[in-house]
Design a protein around this motif. Sequence first.
Motif, PDB file in Angstrom:
ATOM      1  N   ALA A 285      10.428   4.558  -9.706  1.00  0.00           N
ATOM      2  CA  ALA A 285      10.001   3.214 -10.091  1.00  0.00           C
ATOM      3  C   ALA A 285      11.206   2.330 -10.420  1.00  0.00           C
ATOM      4  CB  ALA A 285       9.035   3.281 -11.273  1.00  0.00           C
ATOM      5  N   ALA A 286      12.158   2.867 -11.160  1.00  0.00           N
ATOM      6  CA  ALA A 286      13.336   2.076 -11.547  1.00  0.00           C
ATOM      7  C   ALA A 286      14.183   1.700 -10.339  1.00  0.00           C
ATOM      8  CB  ALA A 286      14.167   2.860 -12.568  1.00  0.00           C
ATOM      9  N   HIS A 287      14.406   2.659  -9.449  1.00  0.00           N
ATOM     10  CA  HIS A 287      15.215   2.375  -8.252  1.00  0.00           C
ATOM     11  C   HIS A 287      14.498   1.379  -7.340  1.00  0.00           C
ATOM     12  CE1 HIS A 287      18.195   5.931  -8.401  1.00  0.00           C
ATOM     13  NE2 HIS A 287      17.759   5.654  -9.604  1.00  0.00           N
ATOM     14  N   LEU A 288      13.219   1.550  -7.192  1.00  0.00           N
ATOM     15  CA  LEU A 288      12.438   0.627  -6.374  1.00  0.00           C
ATOM     16  C   LEU A 288      12.523  -0.789  -6.939  1.00  0.00           C
ATOM     17  CD1 LEU A 288      10.466   0.306  -3.999  1.00  0.00           C
ATOM     18  CD2 LEU A 288       8.624   0.868  -5.594  1.00  0.00           C
TER      19      LEU A 288
ATOM     20  N   SER B 170       0.830  -1.207   0.000  1.00  0.00           N
ATOM     21  CA  SER B 170       0.000   0.000   0.000  1.00  0.00           C
ATOM     22  C   SER B 170       0.865   1.258   0.000  1.00  0.00           C
ATOM     23  CB  SER B 170      -0.975  -0.003   1.176  1.00  0.00           C
ATOM     24  OG  SER B 170      -0.291   0.062   2.403  1.00  0.00           O
ATOM     25  N   SER B 171       2.002   1.224   0.670  1.00  0.00           N
ATOM     26  CA  SER B 171       2.909   2.375   0.682  1.00  0.00           C
ATOM     27  C   SER B 171       3.503   2.623  -0.699  1.00  0.00           C
ATOM     28  CB  SER B 171       4.034   2.162   1.691  1.00  0.00           C
ATOM     29  OG  SER B 171       3.517   2.045   2.994  1.00  0.00           O
ATOM     30  N   VAL B 172       3.914   1.558  -1.378  1.00  0.00           N
ATOM     31  CA  VAL B 172       4.458   1.688  -2.727  1.00  0.00           C
ATOM     32  C   VAL B 172       3.376   2.200  -3.676  1.00  0.00           C
ATOM     33  CG1 VAL B 172       5.322   0.388  -4.721  1.00  0.00           C
ATOM     34  CG2 VAL B 172       6.295  -0.011  -2.446  1.00  0.00           C
ATOM     35  N   GLU B 173       2.181   1.633  -3.588  1.00  0.00           N
ATOM     36  CA  GLU B 173       1.098   2.084  -4.460  1.00  0.00           C
ATOM     37  C   GLU B 173       0.783   3.560  -4.232  1.00  0.00           C
ATOM     38  OE1 GLU B 173      -3.521   1.140  -5.685  1.00  0.00           O
ATOM     39  OE2 GLU B 173      -2.652   0.074  -3.982  1.00  0.00           O
ATOM     40  N   GLU B 174       0.704   3.968  -2.981  1.00  0.00           N
ATOM     41  CA  GLU B 174       0.396   5.359  -2.663  1.00  0.00           C
ATOM     42  C   GLU B 174       1.449   6.310  -3.241  1.00  0.00           C
ATOM     43  OE1 GLU B 174       0.203   8.169   1.293  1.00  0.00           O
ATOM     44  OE2 GLU B 174      -0.437   6.086   1.499  1.00  0.00           O
ATOM     45  N   GLU B 175       2.710   5.960  -3.083  1.00  0.00           N
ATOM     46  CA  GLU B 175       3.782   6.824  -3.583  1.00  0.00           C
ATOM     47  C   GLU B 175       3.815   6.863  -5.108  1.00  0.00           C
ATOM     48  OE1 GLU B 175       6.716   9.643  -3.392  1.00  0.00           O
ATOM     49  OE2 GLU B 175       5.441   8.903  -1.785  1.00  0.00           O
TER      50      GLU B 175
ATOM     51  N   PHE C 125       2.762   9.833  -9.971  1.00  0.00           N
ATOM     52  CA  PHE C 125       2.104   9.797 -11.276  1.00  0.00           C
ATOM     53  C   PHE C 125       1.135  10.972 -11.417  1.00  0.00           C
ATOM     54  CE2 PHE C 125      -1.184   8.367 -14.260  1.00  0.00           C
ATOM     55  CZ  PHE C 125      -0.387   8.084 -15.355  1.00  0.00           C
ATOM     56  N   GLN C 126       0.390  11.272 -10.364  1.00  0.00           N
ATOM     57  CA  GLN C 126      -0.544  12.396 -10.411  1.00  0.00           C
ATOM     58  C   GLN C 126       0.199  13.719 -10.576  1.00  0.00           C
ATOM     59  OE1 GLN C 126      -3.967  12.076 -10.628  1.00  0.00           O
ATOM     60  NE2 GLN C 126      -3.628  14.174 -11.316  1.00  0.00           N
TER      61      GLN C 126
END
Length: 86
Positions: A69-72, A28-33, A38-39
């Motif tokens: 996204a790439a670093h994650l 959920s933390s990754v999705e939120e960030e 993106f927004q």
Amino acid sequence: MDRGPVIPLAERAVERGDPIELIILILSSVEEELRKRFQTLMDARGHEEDDVPAARAYVRAMLGFELYAAHLFSFITGSEEGGEGS
């Protein structure tokens, strides 16, 4: 570094033999960030062609989104040089 609830949830996962609470928090933390970045990117597009500050903001937002996204992904997959997953 403050890790918030991660360490207690990891410890609880070990005690209970089930990592689901930690998985839910991380996902959920990754999705939120990702959604937030993106927004920010979507809000920055559509600027006037000659609006240099707005164009710079768009590029910053694009790079912020893509590099996060790439670093994650690199960290998660352990493909980052010298990363903990290596």
